[in-house]
Enzyme design. Structure first.
Site, PDB file in Angstrom:
ATOM      1  N   ARG A  51     -66.272 -68.422  33.506  1.00 55.24           N
ATOM      2  CA  ARG A  51     -64.782 -69.032  33.588  1.00 55.24           C
ATOM      3  C   ARG A  51     -64.950 -70.429  34.140  1.00 55.24           C
ATOM      4  O   ARG A  51     -64.429 -71.317  33.710  1.00 55.24           O
ATOM      5  CB  ARG A  51     -63.767 -68.564  34.448  1.00 55.24           C
ATOM      6  N   ASP A 162     -45.923 -66.931  41.136  1.00 59.87           N
ATOM      7  CA  ASP A 162     -47.277 -66.683  40.965  1.00 59.87           C
ATOM      8  C   ASP A 162     -48.137 -67.820  41.334  1.00 59.87           C
ATOM      9  O   ASP A 162     -47.773 -69.079  41.313  1.00 59.87           O
ATOM     10  CB  ASP A 162     -47.598 -66.308  39.408  1.00 59.87           C
TER      11      ASP A 162
END
Length: 289
Positions: A51, A162
């Site tokens: 990532r 979030d």
């Protein structure tokens, strides 16, 4: 062989684009833990490399030490690194027993309260890409679009937060791939979804009662008034025990007396805060102090 060594051994098969050492892993894991409470043990080395290698390319860098130096001083890129390493697995009506419990045990009383001019406040913490709060709205309204629209005229608010800016953007847009919306019951999908190209767009009647915000659960919370219900499911599995206990104590403080907390099926209330909650169902807890 540990995970870092295993990752490095792949060079015998295919040269890694960037060297990734055990010290690089520890430095990244420490930074992510400090920022978000998320644990990234050695078993996550491949995930971290995969990532963050994209971020190195995007930043025009050729090694992890330089990227570490960058994210220590660049708040925007640090946020992108955290976003990249956040797991956002969710689905519509995931762990449906919570929605059924809410519908059968809580909503009748809340509905009466709203009808008499009272307020109801719900928080979907770590809402990911929005499937949880939208599932809750569909649970409340059923197949009645007018019921969803009516909530906007009452003192009802559903806050959905979030850590990840990218998933909040997805949630706010309310558009999902068709394979995602297939998880909905067919009647719900036909009521609340409209095909737009190769995506399903959720009805504005569902979206108007939800406020989506970016929020780090380990930082300051701007909310001043308490909530009747908090959903925080399948995020604490990434935290260590002290972080879980601290977060759950803060949730207790943020709930009204008798308020309800829903957590994930694999999560538990730590002993340090167990006296503040009473179990009333499958991973459903009521605040008692």
């Amino acid at each position: 062989m540990n995970a870092i060594a295993a990752l490095s051994s792949r060079e015998t098969e295919r040269e890694l684009e960037f060297a990734f050492s055990a010290s690089d892993h520890r430095a990244i894991a420490d930074l992510i833990y400090a920022e978000s409470g998320i644990l990234l043990p050695e078993s996550k080395a491949k995930l971290i490399y995969g990532r963050l290698a994209r971020r190195l390319r995007a930043c025009g860098l050729n090694n992890f030490p330089d990227y570490l130096a960058l994210i220590k001083n660049d708040a925007a890129e640090r946020a992108r690194a955290v976003d990249s390493l956040t797991t956002n697995h969710t689905s519509f009506f995931r762990e449906n027993h919570h929605f059924e419990h809410f519908r059968d045990q809580l909503w009748p009383g809340f509905s009466q309260r709203l009808a008499s001019g009272g307020r109801v406040r719900i928080w979907s913490a770590a809402c990911s890409s929005g499937e949880e709060p939208y599932s809750l709205m569909m649970t409340i309204a059923g197949q009645d679009t007018r019921a969803a629209e009516k909530l906007a005229t009452q003192d009802f608010r559903l806050l959905a937060t979030d850590l990840s800016p990218s998933v909040i953007a997805t949630a706010r847009a309310g558009r999902y791939p068709l394979e995602t919306t297939r998880a909905m019951p067919a009647a719900m999908r036909s009521t609340w979804c409209r095909r737009v190209g190769d995506m399903d767009e959720l009805s504005p009647a569902l979206r108007q009662a939800i406020t989506f915000r970016e929020l780090n659960l380990l930082r300051n919370w701007p909310m001043r008034r308490p909530f009747d219900v908090i959903f925080c499911r399948n995020v604490m599995i990434y935290f260590d025990e002290p972080t879980k206990a601290q977060l759950l104590a803060r949730f207790a403080d943020q709930l009204v007396d008798g308020g309800i907390l829903y957590i994930g099926h694999a999560e538990r209330i730590p002993p340090e805060v167990s006296a503040r909650f009473h179990c009333i169902g499958r991973t459903a807890f009521q605040k008692v102090s």
